[in-house]
Design an enzyme around this catalytic site. Structure first.
Site, PDB file in Angstrom:
ATOM      1  N   ASP A  97      83.590  30.823  21.770  1.00 22.90           N
ATOM      2  CA  ASP A  97      83.084  31.068  23.219  1.00 22.90           C
ATOM      3  C   ASP A  97      83.622  32.775  23.246  1.00 22.90           C
ATOM      4  O   ASP A  97      84.686  33.061  23.122  1.00 22.90           O
ATOM      5  CB  ASP A  97      83.870  30.291  24.364  1.00 22.90           C
ATOM      6  CG  ASP A  97      83.044  30.622  25.809  1.00 22.90           C
ATOM      7  OD1 ASP A  97      82.717  31.586  25.909  1.00 22.90           O
ATOM      8  OD2 ASP A  97      82.942  29.649  26.469  1.00 22.90           O
ATOM      9  N   ASP A 119      71.859  33.144  26.875  1.00 24.05           N
ATOM     10  CA  ASP A 119      71.578  32.083  28.168  1.00 24.05           C
ATOM     11  C   ASP A 119      71.592  32.701  29.638  1.00 24.05           C
ATOM     12  O   ASP A 119      72.234  33.373  29.814  1.00 24.05           O
ATOM     13  CB  ASP A 119      72.491  31.128  27.903  1.00 24.05           C
ATOM     14  CG  ASP A 119      72.558  30.083  26.700  1.00 24.05           C
ATOM     15  OD1 ASP A 119      71.842  30.251  26.169  1.00 24.05           O
ATOM     16  OD2 ASP A 119      73.674  29.615  26.329  1.00 24.05           O
ATOM     17  N   LYS A 123      72.133  30.118  38.115  1.00 23.41           N
ATOM     18  CA  LYS A 123      72.721  29.921  39.425  1.00 23.41           C
ATOM     19  C   LYS A 123      73.637  31.299  39.852  1.00 23.41           C
ATOM     20  O   LYS A 123      74.300  31.691  38.756  1.00 23.41           O
ATOM     21  CB  LYS A 123      73.674  28.648  39.525  1.00 23.41           C
ATOM     22  CG  LYS A 123      72.755  27.580  39.523  1.00 23.41           C
ATOM     23  CD  LYS A 123      73.456  26.229  39.862  1.00 23.41           C
ATOM     24  CE  LYS A 123      72.401  24.936  39.728  1.00 23.41           C
ATOM     25  NZ  LYS A 123      72.738  23.969  39.258  1.00 23.41           N
ATOM     26  N   ASP A 155      63.265  37.695  26.990  1.00 22.60           N
ATOM     27  CA  ASP A 155      62.001  37.384  27.718  1.00 22.60           C
ATOM     28  C   ASP A 155      61.916  37.212  29.210  1.00 22.60           C
ATOM     29  O   ASP A 155      61.047  36.959  29.845  1.00 22.60           O
ATOM     30  CB  ASP A 155      60.846  36.476  27.186  1.00 22.60           C
ATOM     31  CG  ASP A 155      61.406  35.038  27.305  1.00 22.60           C
ATOM     32  OD1 ASP A 155      62.726  34.915  27.107  1.00 22.60           O
ATOM     33  OD2 ASP A 155      60.579  34.430  27.511  1.00 22.60           O
ATOM     34  N   GLU A 197      62.546  35.250  19.930  1.00 29.64           N
ATOM     35  CA  GLU A 197      61.632  36.230  19.961  1.00 29.64           C
ATOM     36  C   GLU A 197      60.393  35.573  19.496  1.00 29.64           C
ATOM     37  O   GLU A 197      59.371  36.022  19.996  1.00 29.64           O
ATOM     38  CB  GLU A 197      62.075  37.537  19.396  1.00 29.64           C
ATOM     39  CG  GLU A 197      61.354  38.578  19.794  1.00 29.64           C
ATOM     40  CD  GLU A 197      61.942  40.021  19.222  1.00 29.64           C
ATOM     41  OE1 GLU A 197      63.082  39.598  18.532  1.00 29.64           O
ATOM     42  OE2 GLU A 197      61.357  41.151  19.359  1.00 29.64           O
TER      43      GLU A 197
HETATM   44  N1  SAM Z   1      70.116  34.743  19.523  1.00 25.71           N
HETATM   45  C1  SAM Z   1      69.305  33.743  19.318  1.00 25.71           C
HETATM   46  C2  SAM Z   1      67.649  33.988  19.181  1.00 25.71           C
HETATM   47  O1  SAM Z   1      67.415  34.915  20.045  1.00 25.71           O
HETATM   48  O2  SAM Z   1      67.054  33.197  18.626  1.00 25.71           O
HETATM   49  C3  SAM Z   1      69.660  32.448  19.975  1.00 25.71           C
HETATM   50  C4  SAM Z   1      69.188  32.313  21.392  1.00 25.71           C
HETATM   51  S1  SAM Z   1      69.927  30.865  22.212  1.00 25.71           S
HETATM   52  C5  SAM Z   1      68.926  30.929  23.755  1.00 25.71           C
HETATM   53  C6  SAM Z   1      71.318  31.518  22.853  1.00 25.71           C
HETATM   54  C7  SAM Z   1      72.540  31.092  22.058  1.00 25.71           C
HETATM   55  O3  SAM Z   1      73.736  31.569  22.516  1.00 25.71           O
HETATM   56  C8  SAM Z   1      72.961  29.541  22.093  1.00 25.71           C
HETATM   57  O4  SAM Z   1      72.799  29.168  20.732  1.00 25.71           O
HETATM   58  C9  SAM Z   1      74.298  29.585  22.457  1.00 25.71           C
HETATM   59  O5  SAM Z   1      74.901  28.345  22.080  1.00 25.71           O
HETATM   60  C10 SAM Z   1      74.963  30.941  22.621  1.00 25.71           C
HETATM   61  N2  SAM Z   1      75.777  30.916  23.392  1.00 25.71           N
HETATM   62  C11 SAM Z   1      75.663  31.039  24.694  1.00 25.71           C
HETATM   63  N3  SAM Z   1      76.768  31.512  25.432  1.00 25.71           N
HETATM   64  C12 SAM Z   1      77.718  32.060  24.454  1.00 25.71           C
HETATM   65  C13 SAM Z   1      79.134  32.240  24.582  1.00 25.71           C
HETATM   66  N4  SAM Z   1      79.574  32.414  25.577  1.00 25.71           N
HETATM   67  N5  SAM Z   1      79.645  32.366  23.352  1.00 25.71           N
HETATM   68  C14 SAM Z   1      79.141  32.095  22.228  1.00 25.71           C
HETATM   69  N6  SAM Z   1      77.827  31.760  22.095  1.00 25.71           N
HETATM   70  C15 SAM Z   1      77.081  31.569  23.104  1.00 25.71           C
END
Ligand code: SAM
Length: 214
Positions: A97, A119, A123, A155, A197
């Site tokens: 994390d 992500d 909220k 996006d 993307e």
């Molecule tokens: N970067 C990639 C792309 O643009 O195709 C993946 C986008 S995906 C929506 C976001 C990724 O970030 C997920 O695989 C999620 O598990 C990871 N992620 C979210 N919060 C995180 C955190 N605090 N630490 C590490 N990874 C995280």
């Protein structure tokens, strides 16, 4: 991203040569891990690794660390690495994390940070978890070299607008930004598309990008 708990993913990750384990890392030792003194770039939330793998291939003169929170997602990146014709000695992954990023990287150890389609945590009460919150900029401030940059693509317009505010609130400089990367010749030059993307731009969503430094 589907977050199925793929059976055995932790075991596969545990045995993989491409993975550095959070509990075994010591901040300040990344040049030893790579066995050279090349600059170190990280992608936080790399997903299945499409972007960082392409970047590492394009820039063998740099080192790259892909950070992903979930084993089931990281496993997909490992499968991709296995399919590569040539090994990528300048890229490793870590499952963690990003909240703990300061424990893994020392002050000024990182040359640049990429955040792609992070992500949104829509909220308000979860705003601190957004990878572009002032809380995270505070963490990046510690691990990033003095002239290092954060580059962020999404996006998601509300998340992007929140991030523009965060940059300001955190006391960083907005080096450049666009609300339509793919139609901005200058900022799009050399752009590497992430998995998300490709997906969202093919649906007609404009891609926003910002670059920030201190
Ligand atoms: N970067 C990639 C792309 O643009 O195709 C993946 C986008 S995906 C929506 C976001 C990724 O970030 C997920 O695989 C999620 O598990 C990871 N992620 C979210 N919060 C995180 C955190 N605090 N630490 C590490 N990874 C995280």
């Amino acid at each position: 991203m589907r977050l199925r708990n793929i059976k055995g993913s932790r075991e596969v990750i545990g045995a993989s040569d491409y993975v550095v384990h959070e509990e075994e890392t010591k901040a300040g030792t990344w040049h030893e891990i790579f066995g050279n003194d090349h600059p170190i770039y990280i992608e936080v939330g790399m997903g299945k690794g499409q972007f960082i793998m392409a970047l590492a291939k394009r820039h063998p003169e740099n080192n790259y660390v892909g950070i992903e929170k979930y084993s089931s997602v990281l496993l997909r990146a490992l499968e991709k690495m296995d399919k590569e014709e040539e090994p990528l000695p300048n890229l490793v992954f870590i499952r963690m994390d990003a909240e703990n990023i300061e424990k893994v990287f020392a002050e000024g150890e990182v040359d640049g940070i990429y955040l792609n389609f992070s992500d949104p945590w829509p909220k308000d009460r979860h705003a601190k978890r957004r990878l572009t919150s002032t809380t995270f900029f505070g963490r990046y401030n510690k691990i990033l070299k003095k002239d290092g940059k954060v580059e962020f693509k999404t996006d998601n317009r509300p998340l992007f607008e929140f991030s523009l505010e965060s940059v300001k609130e955190a006391g960083w400089n907005l080096v450049a930004h666009t609300f339509d990367l793919h139609h901005n010749e200058e900022m799009n030059e050399g752009n590497i598309m992430t998995e998300y993307e490709e997906k969202f731009s093919s649906q007609g969503n404009p891609i926003c990008k910002l670059i920030a430094d201190r």
